[in-house]
Design an enzyme around this catalytic site. Structure first.
Site, mmCIF file in Angstrom:
data_model
loop_
_atom_site.group_PDB
_atom_site.id
_atom_site.type_symbol
_atom_site.label_atom_id
_atom_site.label_comp_id
_atom_site.label_asym_id
_atom_site.label_seq_id
_atom_site.Cartn_x
_atom_site.Cartn_y
_atom_site.Cartn_z
ATOM 1 N N SER A 35 33.521 47.080 46.736
ATOM 2 C CA SER A 35 32.998 45.930 47.473
ATOM 3 C C SER A 35 31.997 45.189 46.606
ATOM 4 C CB SER A 35 32.352 46.334 48.793
ATOM 5 O OG SER A 35 31.960 47.655 48.776
ATOM 6 N N LYS A 40 35.410 42.441 49.760
ATOM 7 C CA LYS A 40 35.867 43.828 49.811
ATOM 8 C C LYS A 40 37.187 43.877 49.045
ATOM 9 C CE LYS A 40 33.640 45.019 54.146
ATOM 10 N NZ LYS A 40 32.927 43.757 54.351
ATOM 11 N N ASP A 173 28.421 37.821 32.134
ATOM 12 C CA ASP A 173 27.962 38.956 32.942
ATOM 13 C C ASP A 173 28.638 40.235 32.443
ATOM 14 O OD1 ASP A 173 26.568 40.302 34.900
ATOM 15 O OD2 ASP A 173 27.935 39.759 36.534
HETATM 16 N N1 LIG Z 1 41.283 44.724 40.024
HETATM 17 C C1 LIG Z 1 40.587 45.725 40.503
HETATM 18 N N2 LIG Z 1 41.078 46.977 40.502
HETATM 19 C C2 LIG Z 1 40.341 48.001 41.010
HETATM 20 N N3 LIG Z 1 39.113 47.875 41.531
HETATM 21 C C3 LIG Z 1 38.584 46.646 41.562
HETATM 22 C C4 LIG Z 1 39.276 45.508 41.057
HETATM 23 N N4 LIG Z 1 38.486 44.422 41.212
HETATM 24 C C5 LIG Z 1 37.361 44.853 41.781
HETATM 25 N N5 LIG Z 1 37.399 46.182 41.994
HETATM 26 C C6 LIG Z 1 36.340 47.008 42.577
HETATM 27 O O1 LIG Z 1 35.648 46.259 43.553
HETATM 28 C C7 LIG Z 1 34.270 46.107 43.179
HETATM 29 C C8 LIG Z 1 33.793 44.708 43.545
HETATM 30 O O2 LIG Z 1 34.600 43.759 42.902
HETATM 31 P P1 LIG Z 1 33.994 42.523 42.136
HETATM 32 O O3 LIG Z 1 33.036 43.054 41.123
HETATM 33 O O4 LIG Z 1 35.079 41.665 41.639
HETATM 34 O O5 LIG Z 1 33.262 41.808 43.307
HETATM 35 P P2 LIG Z 1 32.024 40.883 43.190
HETATM 36 O O6 LIG Z 1 31.845 40.214 44.494
HETATM 37 O O7 LIG Z 1 32.172 40.015 42.004
HETATM 38 O O8 LIG Z 1 30.916 41.980 42.926
HETATM 39 P P3 LIG Z 1 29.415 41.794 42.537
HETATM 40 O O9 LIG Z 1 28.730 41.442 43.783
HETATM 41 O O10 LIG Z 1 29.093 43.190 42.028
HETATM 42 O O11 LIG Z 1 29.339 40.772 41.449
HETATM 43 C C9 LIG Z 1 34.214 46.382 41.701
HETATM 44 O O12 LIG Z 1 32.986 46.912 41.327
HETATM 45 C C10 LIG Z 1 35.330 47.381 41.518
HETATM 46 O O13 LIG Z 1 34.850 48.640 41.843
#
Ligand SMILES: Nc1ncnc2c1ncn2[C@@H]1O[C@H](COP(=O)(O)OP(=O)(O)OP(=O)(O)O)[C@@H](O)[C@H]1O
Length: 372
Positions: A35, A40, A173
């Protein structure tokens, strides 16, 4: 809202998401794999019909021999306007611009309605680099990865970042939490929420992005900065974290952080002089003095040492070829010996420590081994 009311709402939301995914050709599982601040991420499966209609998806999944994807669902109600109108479009355009590279997470497609935005992403099921470093450190009772493994991963990271820069994208980042691993041991760069187009060579940026621990000094000093050179600094921090299991500079106050940066990284005994030299080359205070990606690729630490070839044949494998093949697939020499060292198991429940946080919150960097 009371607990049971919240649960009912969550359940209703999930059922709606399942329906919306089904309408777009995906079977959403209940397995939440991560998440973000306003999102999510779930494990999902592409239907045969979707595979027939989406060439990006079918060509990629054919090679992987499965139909799994990661679906990131952004709640428009929860996300602030700046996120939905600025960061999300940037993330999507950066992912489209960087399609397609083995070490950059692929965006297969998006769909949306008034409540939610869906990103269908390549699945990287083995967690992030930070978890991997911590798992290996725990196993070895010694912080950090072996240099041989760090080199294999760092090569992939350098290749991913070079691909982004060549496509005119600066990530801004880069950190261990934004580097995922897939079940074949390939590294996948992700989270392009702060990425920007740097089409004008040498154009300078001014927005503060990223996590403090990985942020270049010129950004901490609120100077105009070159995005590519700032990414190079973050690469130096990531390499240090890989081989030591620690962050080189850890302070919450930017001015104290700058003090540590001026002092330079401190290395533990046992780290090779070549590795120290590469890290120092990336962690130059003066952005222009930092090694460029081509210089990094040509650095002597990046060349596999001859002695590791000898070390690799010691395990009882039938041939050197087999050993090298297994290593390319992500098995460390220790794993070849049959130990449980190495990769975190795919989707191991309870392993992920993600928590909702604001984009760029540097607090997550505290999760590094021995440095909590
Ligand atoms: N392609 C993927 N395959 C597997 N897990 C993923 C993938 N993309 C994201 N995740 C999981 O979901 C989490 C959250 O995704 P992401 O980092 O893209 O969201 P975000 O909203 O950008 O997060 P943040 O608030 O940390 O910047 C990641 O830390 C990772 O654990």
């Amino acid at each position: 809202m009371k607990g049971s009311g919240r649960l009912r709402l969550d359940h209703r939301t999930f059922i709606e998401q399942v329906r919306e995914c089904m309408d777009n050709g995906y079977l959403l599982s209940s397995k939440r794999i991560g998440s973000g601040a306003f999102s999510k991420v779930y494990l999902a499966y592409a239907t045969q019909e979707r595979l027939q209609h989406n060439p990006k998806l079918s060509s990629d999944l054919r090679g992987k021999h499965h139909t799994m994807v990661a679906i990131k669902i952004v709640s428009m109600a929860e996300a602030p306007v700046e996120f939905s109108q600025k960061f999300l479009p940037r993330e999507i355009s950066s992912l489209n611009a960087t399609y397609k590279h083995l070490n950059v997470v692929q965006l297969y497609e998006t769909y949306q309605n008034s409540q939610r935005f869906y990103l269908v992403l390549e699945l990287a099921a083995r967690g992030d680099l930070l978890e991997h470093i911590n798992a290996v450190s725990d196993y070895r009772h010694c912080p950090g990865l072996e240099e041989e493994e760090a080199r294999r991963l760092f090569w992939q990271l350098v290749s991913a970042v070079a691909h982004c820069h060549n496509a005119g994208i600066v990530h801004r980042d880069l950190k261990c939490e934004n580097i995922l691993l897939d079940d074949q041991g390939f590294l996948k760069l992700t989270d392009f929420g702060f990425a920007n187009h740097s089409s004008l060579k040498n154009s300078l940026l001014s927005t503060f992005c990223g996590s403090v621990a990985y942020t270049a000094p010129e950004i901490l000093m609120s100077k105009k900065y070159n995005g590519e050179q700032a990414d190079l600094w973050s690469l130096g921090i990531i390499l240090y974290a890989m081989v030591t299991g620690k962050l080189p500079f850890k302070e919450s106050q930017p001015h104290r952080m700058l003090h540590l940066m001026r002092r330079g990284p401190i290395f533990q005994p046992g780290l090779s002089p070549e590795c120290r030299d590469l890290i120092r080359g990336l962690l130059h205070l003066r952005p222009r003095a930092r090694l460029g990606l081509q210089q990094v690729a040509a650095h002597r630490w990046m060349l596999p040492a001859v002695h590791t070839l000898f070390r690799l044949v010691i395990p009882r494998e039938s041939s050197t070829q087999q050993v090298l093949q297994r290593q390319a697939q992500g098995h460390s020499p220790r794993k070849i010996l049959g130990s449980r060292c190495g990769w975190v198991s795919p989707l191991r429940p309870g392993l992920r420590q993600s928590r909702p946080r604001a984009p760029g919150d540097g607090a997550d960097s505290r999760r590094l081994y021995l440095n909590l």
